[in-house]
Write a protein that holds these residues in place. Structure first.
Motif, PDB file in Angstrom:
ATOM      1  N   VAL A 234      -4.114   7.359  -2.046  1.00 42.50           N
ATOM      2  CA  VAL A 234      -3.676   6.066  -1.521  1.00 42.50           C
ATOM      3  C   VAL A 234      -4.053   4.989  -2.536  1.00 42.50           C
TER       4      VAL A 234
ATOM      5  N   ARG B 196      -1.060  -4.979  -6.098  1.00 41.81           N
ATOM      6  CA  ARG B 196      -1.373  -6.363  -5.746  1.00 41.81           C
ATOM      7  C   ARG B 196      -0.187  -7.289  -6.000  1.00 41.81           C
TER       8      ARG B 196
ATOM      9  N   VAL C 109      -3.035   0.636  -3.965  1.00 40.11           N
ATOM     10  CA  VAL C 109      -2.509  -0.684  -3.592  1.00 40.11           C
ATOM     11  C   VAL C 109      -1.951  -1.365  -4.828  1.00 40.11           C
TER      12      VAL C 109
ATOM     13  N   THR D 256       0.849  -1.194   0.000  1.00 42.97           N
ATOM     14  CA  THR D 256       0.000   0.000   0.000  1.00 42.97           C
ATOM     15  C   THR D 256       0.882   1.240   0.000  1.00 42.97           C
ATOM     16  N   TYR D 257       0.564   2.194  -0.869  1.00 44.48           N
ATOM     17  CA  TYR D 257       1.382   3.395  -1.039  1.00 44.48           C
ATOM     18  C   TYR D 257       0.502   4.640  -0.941  1.00 44.48           C
ATOM     19  N   ARG D 258       1.153   5.756  -0.574  1.00 44.98           N
ATOM     20  CA  ARG D 258       0.471   7.050  -0.483  1.00 44.98           C
ATOM     21  C   ARG D 258       1.257   8.069  -1.296  1.00 44.98           C
TER      22      ARG D 258
END
Length: 406
Positions: free
Chosen positions: A257, A261, A259, A222-224
């Motif tokens: 935000v 996978r 994601v 998960t990245y922001r």
């Protein structure tokens, strides 16, 4: 007094009474001037004030009449309602100041201003007018962003994410050298592509937008994203006292935000062991062996059959590849034996029932042994069964003896 002097005095008195002096109140006895952020000629050159900064208007009222003015007020459509403050009374032959202080809004705001004061004893209202205003200026920087994550490929390693940054000038002045960065993704300086200008928009006109894009390869997780934009309109404005104010650095931010996978793992092909049958023919070989009733020798291929859809139905193929007929239950197997397909590796086959063990020795008994055995089983089968078992062999024996004597 000579006649000429009398005429001069009467003429001067008439002139003074007509102008409001000598106890009179008339038009022109109230005078008004306005300054905006220190500039007195705002009707011709409205001062540029940055949007959101303070605007200070000063209204100078001069009462040149010999009557006091009551309920003094200033009506200015360029100032918010209720923002102008004035003294309640302006004495005769004196001056006063009304003030207004408010935040600048975008656009040119030059309007006629009206000052009023009442003389209750004479039921008269004195008025004065002037024009004044300001120009609200600023470049207003806005930023939004959107993230699109590509579908991960097989083999692991994450996926690529494309981030689009949209910078917008919502103000009324051009913006210069608008730079886009993203510390959240730790991009290198100039990484976003803003039309081939290395993360920078040279000039952004009012009410226009520009797009900057970057593509990064990321591991699963998960990245922001934290986009940042900065620029300047390079406009020098006036402060509340008329001082020059340099242009500030304008900034804007946005975040998103997303994601990445986990990529699916590619299937590994199964390689058969040396000498083992192929996966597609193992079920047919096992079915053919079961149909023939043969038990493979220990260590031979197919000694432990693999389970598949054909093995579950009891079908297989012969040596020519034709479907083999299902074998009858127990066909081709020794008494008490368990078919090899039903024995799991390492399991011990169950012992045959006692009845089968007894039946295995029947062929070795003689006539007397058979009679004795029948007698032992009389308790189990009853009297009628015992007699039947004794009489039938005796009749057979008598027949045989009779045939020999003849």
């Amino acid at each position: 007094m000579s006649a000429g002097l009398l005429v001069a005095v009467l003429l001067a008195s008439a002139l003074l009474e007509g102008s409001g002096w000598a106890g009179g109140v008339g038009d022109g006895n109230l005078r008004l001037s306005v300054t905006v952020n220190g500039r007195a000629d705002s009707d011709v050159r409205p001062p540029e004030v940055r949007v959101g900064a303070w605007v200070v208007k000063r209204y100078r009222l001069l009462n040149v009449s010999e009557a006091d003015l009551h309920r003094v007020r200033v009506l200015d459509p360029g100032a918010p309602a209720g923002s102008v403050r004035c003294p309640a009374v302006l004495p005769a032959a004196e001056e006063a100041e009304c003030t207004a202080r408010f935040r600048a809004v975008a656009g040119r705001h030059v309007h006629p201003v009206r000052a009023e004061g009442d003389v209750p004893a004479l039921r008269t209202r004195l008025t004065a007018t002037a024009r004044a205003g300001y120009a609200g200026v600023a470049g207003a920087l806005g930023l939004t962003e959107e993230v699109v994550v590509a579908t991960p490929g097989t083999g692991g390693g994450g996926a690529s994410a494309t981030v689009t940054y949209t910078v917008t000038n919502r103000g009324n002045l051009p913006l210069y050298t608008v730079r886009v960065e993203d510390p959240g993704l730790a991009l290198a300086p100039g990484a976003p592509d803003c039309g081939g200008q290395g993360g920078t928009v040279a000039v952004l006109a009012p009410d226009t937008s520009a797009f900057c894009r970057t593509t990064v390869r990321l591991r699963p997780g998960t990245y922001r994203s934290a986009g940042r934009a900065s620029g300047s309109d390079r406009a020098t404005t006036l402060g509340t006292g008329g001082e020059r104010v340099t242009a500030p650095l304008l900034t804007a931010g946005a975040s998103a935000v997303f994601v990445v996978r986990e990529a699916p793992v590619a299937p590994v092909p199964r390689t058969p062991a040396p000498g083992a049958p192929a996966a597609g023919s193992s079920a047919g070989a096992a079915g053919a062996s079961a149909g023939a009733g043969a038990v493979p020798a220990p260590g031979a291929p197919g000694a432990l059959a693999r389970t598949d859809t054909n093995a579950g139905t009891g079908t297989g193929t012969d040596a020519a590849g034709r479907p083999a007929a299902p074998a009858a239950p127990g066909a081709g197997a020794a008494p008490g034996a368990v078919p090899p397909s039903s024995v799991s590796p390492g399991a011990v086959p169950p012992a045959p029932p006692p009845g089968l063990r007894r039946a295995a020795g029947v062929d070795d008994e003689g006539f007397l042994g058979r009679v004795r055995r029948r007698g032992r089983e009389a308790a189990e089968f009853g009297v009628a069964t015992t007699l039947l078992l004794l009489l039938i062999p005796a009749a057979v024996a008598a027949a045989l003896l009779g045939s020999r004597r003849k």
